[in-house]
Design a protein around this motif. Structure first.
Motif, PDB file in Angstrom:
ATOM      1  N   MET A   1     -56.984   2.371 128.241  1.00 60.42           N
ATOM      2  CA  MET A   1     -55.635   2.659 127.799  1.00 60.42           C
ATOM      3  C   MET A   1     -55.705   3.712 126.700  1.00 60.42           C
ATOM      4  O   MET A   1     -56.520   3.616 125.797  1.00 60.42           O
ATOM      5  N   ARG A   2     -54.848   4.683 126.820  1.00 61.03           N
ATOM      6  CA  ARG A   2     -54.775   5.723 125.800  1.00 61.03           C
ATOM      7  C   ARG A   2     -53.616   5.406 124.857  1.00 61.03           C
ATOM      8  O   ARG A   2     -52.701   4.677 125.214  1.00 61.03           O
ATOM      9  N   ALA A   3     -53.694   5.982 123.660  1.00 60.22           N
ATOM     10  CA  ALA A   3     -52.638   5.768 122.669  1.00 60.22           C
ATOM     11  C   ALA A   3     -52.134   7.112 122.163  1.00 60.22           C
ATOM     12  O   ALA A   3     -52.892   8.069 122.027  1.00 60.22           O
ATOM     13  N   GLU A   4     -50.851   7.152 121.908  1.00 61.13           N
ATOM     14  CA  GLU A   4     -50.202   8.320 121.319  1.00 61.13           C
ATOM     15  C   GLU A   4     -49.430   7.814 120.106  1.00 61.13           C
ATOM     16  O   GLU A   4     -48.747   6.794 120.186  1.00 61.13           O
ATOM     17  N   TYR A   5     -49.545   8.517 118.987  1.00 61.11           N
ATOM     18  CA  TYR A   5     -48.924   8.062 117.749  1.00 61.11           C
ATOM     19  C   TYR A   5     -47.703   8.906 117.434  1.00 61.11           C
ATOM     20  O   TYR A   5     -47.740  10.127 117.513  1.00 61.11           O
TER      21      TYR A   5
ATOM     22  N   PHE B   1     -63.385  -6.307 113.400  1.00 61.97           N
ATOM     23  CA  PHE B   1     -62.812  -4.968 113.579  1.00 61.97           C
ATOM     24  C   PHE B   1     -62.725  -4.643 115.070  1.00 61.97           C
ATOM     25  O   PHE B   1     -63.621  -4.947 115.841  1.00 61.97           O
ATOM     26  N   GLY B   2     -61.657  -4.020 115.465  1.00 64.48           N
ATOM     27  CA  GLY B   2     -61.480  -3.592 116.841  1.00 64.48           C
ATOM     28  C   GLY B   2     -60.488  -4.467 117.592  1.00 64.48           C
ATOM     29  O   GLY B   2     -59.949  -5.432 117.064  1.00 64.48           O
ATOM     30  N   ILE B   3     -60.275  -4.095 118.839  1.00 64.93           N
ATOM     31  CA  ILE B   3     -59.329  -4.788 119.709  1.00 64.93           C
ATOM     32  C   ILE B   3     -60.124  -5.434 120.845  1.00 64.93           C
ATOM     33  O   ILE B   3     -61.017  -4.813 121.420  1.00 64.93           O
ATOM     34  N   SER B   4     -59.766  -6.649 121.184  1.00 65.76           N
ATOM     35  CA  SER B   4     -60.441  -7.342 122.282  1.00 65.76           C
ATOM     36  C   SER B   4     -60.191  -6.604 123.595  1.00 65.76           C
ATOM     37  O   SER B   4     -59.059  -6.236 123.904  1.00 65.76           O
ATOM     38  N   TRP B   5     -61.234  -6.414 124.350  1.00 57.92           N
ATOM     39  CA  TRP B   5     -61.121  -5.786 125.660  1.00 57.92           C
ATOM     40  C   TRP B   5     -61.131  -6.828 126.770  1.00 57.92           C
ATOM     41  O   TRP B   5     -61.137  -6.487 127.952  1.00 57.92           O
ATOM     42  N   SER B   6     -61.129  -8.091 126.398  1.00 59.27           N
ATOM     43  CA  SER B   6     -61.221  -9.153 127.398  1.00 59.27           C
ATOM     44  C   SER B   6     -59.956  -9.292 128.241  1.00 59.27           C
ATOM     45  O   SER B   6     -59.980  -9.929 129.287  1.00 59.27           O
ATOM     46  N   ASN B   7     -58.867  -8.693 127.808  1.00 63.64           N
ATOM     47  CA  ASN B   7     -57.602  -8.851 128.531  1.00 63.64           C
ATOM     48  C   ASN B   7     -57.245  -7.636 129.395  1.00 63.64           C
ATOM     49  O   ASN B   7     -56.150  -7.557 129.917  1.00 63.64           O
ATOM     50  N   LEU B   8     -58.164  -6.705 129.570  1.00 58.72           N
ATOM     51  CA  LEU B   8     -57.853  -5.483 130.309  1.00 58.72           C
ATOM     52  C   LEU B   8     -57.557  -5.718 131.791  1.00 58.72           C
ATOM     53  O   LEU B   8     -56.963  -4.865 132.445  1.00 58.72           O
TER      54      LEU B   8
ATOM     55  N   PRO C   1     -52.409  -8.863 134.361  1.00 60.28           N
ATOM     56  CA  PRO C   1     -51.272  -8.129 134.923  1.00 60.28           C
ATOM     57  C   PRO C   1     -50.615  -7.273 133.841  1.00 60.28           C
ATOM     58  O   PRO C   1     -50.672  -7.590 132.646  1.00 60.28           O
ATOM     59  N   LYS C   2     -50.000  -6.187 134.256  1.00 61.48           N
ATOM     60  CA  LYS C   2     -49.469  -5.177 133.340  1.00 61.48           C
ATOM     61  C   LYS C   2     -48.615  -5.761 132.208  1.00 61.48           C
ATOM     62  O   LYS C   2     -48.813  -5.435 131.045  1.00 61.48           O
ATOM     63  N   GLU C   3     -47.668  -6.627 132.520  1.00 59.60           N
ATOM     64  CA  GLU C   3     -46.768  -7.160 131.490  1.00 59.60           C
ATOM     65  C   GLU C   3     -47.529  -7.993 130.461  1.00 59.60           C
ATOM     66  O   GLU C   3     -47.269  -7.916 129.264  1.00 59.60           O
ATOM     67  N   GLU C   4     -48.471  -8.800 130.939  1.00 61.04           N
ATOM     68  CA  GLU C   4     -49.268  -9.620 130.019  1.00 61.04           C
ATOM     69  C   GLU C   4     -50.179  -8.744 129.168  1.00 61.04           C
ATOM     70  O   GLU C   4     -50.342  -8.986 127.972  1.00 61.04           O
TER      71      GLU C   4
END
Length: 95
Positions: free
Chosen positions: A1-5, A38-45, A48-51
């Motif tokens: 997933m990419r992010a734009e600020y 530190f960081g974001i969990s990648w376990s939920n990648l 489903p999209k909404e979750e």
């Protein structure tokens, strides 16, 4: 997933803060020595999209408050490109 600020401030200090936010989002949680939170969990990648959107937004708000208290996440919107890749558009302002 990419992010734009998205921010109304574009000074050098805000750019440094956004670099820190970008690093927070690009590091898998648990992978940084001496700071395993530190960081974001990648376990939920694979959710489903909404979750995935809900889990990602919640984690981002919590982690940003913990590691980058100078900012506040105002809004997160998700869009999808033609290849199906999610883009998180993150509205940020100073606390």
């Amino acid at each position: 997933m990419r992010a734009e600020y998205i921010t109304s401030e574009n000074d050098e200090e805000m750019q440094e803060i956004l670099k820190g936010l970008d690093m927070l989002l690009s590091v898998p949680e648990g992978s940084m020595p001496c700071n395993r939170d530190f960081g974001i969990s990648w376990s939920n990648l694979d959710l489903p999209k909404e979750e995935l959107e809900n889990e990602y937004a919640t984690a981002l708000i919590i982690k940003a408050a913990e590691f980058i208290p100078e900012i506040e996440i105002r809004e997160i919107k998700f869009t999808e490109n033609e290849d199906g890749e999610l883009l998180a558009r993150i509205e940020v302002e100073r606390s």
